[in-house]
Design a protein around this motif. Structure first.
Motif, PDB file in Angstrom:
ATOM      1  N   GLY A 194     -20.853  -6.370 -32.261  1.00  0.00           N
ATOM      2  CA  GLY A 194     -20.477  -6.928 -33.556  1.00  0.00           C
ATOM      3  C   GLY A 194     -19.993  -8.347 -33.324  1.00  0.00           C
ATOM      4  O   GLY A 194     -20.000  -8.851 -32.199  1.00  0.00           O
ATOM      5  N   VAL A 195     -19.569  -8.991 -34.391  1.00  0.00           N
ATOM      6  CA  VAL A 195     -19.152 -10.385 -34.314  1.00  0.00           C
ATOM      7  C   VAL A 195     -17.701 -10.510 -34.806  1.00  0.00           C
ATOM      8  O   VAL A 195     -17.346  -9.899 -35.813  1.00  0.00           O
ATOM      9  N   ARG A 196     -16.917 -11.279 -34.079  1.00  0.00           N
ATOM     10  CA  ARG A 196     -15.590 -11.675 -34.557  1.00  0.00           C
ATOM     11  C   ARG A 196     -15.529 -13.195 -34.626  1.00  0.00           C
ATOM     12  O   ARG A 196     -16.046 -13.868 -33.741  1.00  0.00           O
ATOM     13  N   VAL A 197     -14.922 -13.696 -35.679  1.00  0.00           N
ATOM     14  CA  VAL A 197     -14.699 -15.132 -35.797  1.00  0.00           C
ATOM     15  C   VAL A 197     -13.292 -15.425 -35.280  1.00  0.00           C
ATOM     16  O   VAL A 197     -12.321 -14.824 -35.760  1.00  0.00           O
ATOM     17  N   THR A 198     -13.190 -16.341 -34.319  1.00  0.00           N
ATOM     18  CA  THR A 198     -11.872 -16.651 -33.761  1.00  0.00           C
ATOM     19  C   THR A 198     -11.197 -17.752 -34.580  1.00  0.00           C
ATOM     20  O   THR A 198     -11.845 -18.513 -35.300  1.00  0.00           O
ATOM     21  N   ASP A 215     -14.915  -2.183 -35.368  1.00  0.00           N
ATOM     22  CA  ASP A 215     -14.313  -3.442 -34.928  1.00  0.00           C
ATOM     23  C   ASP A 215     -15.280  -4.609 -35.110  1.00  0.00           C
ATOM     24  O   ASP A 215     -16.008  -4.988 -34.199  1.00  0.00           O
ATOM     25  N   THR A 216     -15.286  -5.214 -36.294  1.00  0.00           N
ATOM     26  CA  THR A 216     -16.186  -6.341 -36.538  1.00  0.00           C
ATOM     27  C   THR A 216     -15.729  -7.146 -37.749  1.00  0.00           C
ATOM     28  O   THR A 216     -15.077  -6.613 -38.647  1.00  0.00           O
TER      29      THR A 216
END
Lengths: 215, 215
Positions: free
Chosen positions: A209-213, A150-151
């Motif tokens: 991890g990183v998510r971009v919104t 999930d990233t």
């Protein structure tokens, strides 16, 4: 696909995920033996679909059109420079994080070229260098029980066709999404952000991890 | 709470969100008049609950125990240095992004101290300097129709009590979450990442924010 440094945690983990996604992967290492060992150990993991071959980094670079650079920062310049002919005309995906550690934890190393990716680009003027896959958790990548990673994968580069392809590659791994995140000159902070994610992992006992919104 | 540079997009947007969350906010500007104008325009916005007062930056710094620095990078060192006595013993939240623009778009500026936040810390040895709120979209903050600002706020600092407080402050704004993201020495890449978010906004026509996964 070729993966240089395929015996390290990050390279091996990415190799496993691409094998699960059905890609054939050429795993490179500094020595032929270690490359072969890595390939043999990957081939028997659950859910592997693609074919995996191991050899040294030079052969892995020659064998593939897309080559992932996942070597330690310490040997980055030397390794990349030595493979210039083999990497000519190819898409090179640098995912190296120049990070140091001391008693206080992780910190970003200063890179004269600005980033590992820009160092690669300066050493490989005839390759199409992108930067990506910096923040993937090696622990999650390597865990056969993890079905979805999930990233978002931040993809940087000056060659639109190449970044589009790398984004699509990231999208082949369940849970991952490739997001274009700027020109190569903005890769330094993305590499360095790995130090923050390590600090987050330590504080929260996580595999961040990183998510971009809003994208 | 005091907000230095409360007439800029980022400072004004944060002031609005904290006012909505019920905080009293002291808005500072370089001139008393502009500070007063900003306060007057904020006071009449929908959903404002807290009380807002405007004045110059010096008065805003004196009036509050927690002071947000949202001035332009250009005047950062000068402004911060001039307020050293007023900021002694206080929690200073630096959210300044040293970013430049040219024909190719945004890029991170090199900061001799490593980051705007470290520059502030070096100029304010008796303050408790944190870094936070770098990636909030000024457009979303300022839009009265936006009820929830969907983003994590990366909070950096060497003073655990201060970073805990800043995380809690971020959590007062609906949709936001404060996440500890490392010591102040790792603030540079967080500030610089704003250049990547601007590049993302341009490519995807978005107001991108960041979420940390697995936390």
């Amino acid at each position: 696909m070729g993966i240089l440094g395929g015996t390290g945690d990050q390279g091996r983990g990415l190799a496993y995920r691409f094998l699960r996604a059905g890609h054939d992967v050429f795993v490179g290492s500094r020595s032929v033996e270690r490359g072969e060992q890595a390939a043999a150990s990957l081939a028997v993991l659950p859910h592997v679909v693609g074919r995996v071959v191991g050899d040294d980094n030079a052969r892995a670079a020659e064998a593939a059109d897309v080559v992932v650079v996942a070597v330690p920062w310490d040997g980055h310049a030397e390794t990349v420079d030595g493979l210039r002919p083999a990497l000519t005309g190819k898409i090179v995906v640098d995912c190296v994080n120049p990070i140091g550690f001391d008693r206080q934890g992780p910190y970003a190393l200063r890179v004269p070229e600005g980033s590992a990716a820009e160092q690669a680009a300066s050493l490989l003027p005839s390759s199409r260098v992108c930067a990506a896959f910096h923040h993937v958790s090696a622990v999650l990548l390597a865990d056969p029980a993890v079905d979805s990673v999930d990233t978002d994968v931040l993809v940087l580069g000056d060659d639109r066709e190449a970044t589009d392809l790398v984004q699509a590659l990231a999208g082949r791994i369940p849970g991952m999404r490739g997001v274009f995140a700027g020109l190569l000159r903005n890769a330094g902070q993305v590499e360095a952000l790995t130090a923050n994610l390590i600090a987050i992992n330590r504080r929260y006992k996580a595999h961040a991890g990183v998510r971009v919104t809003d994208v």
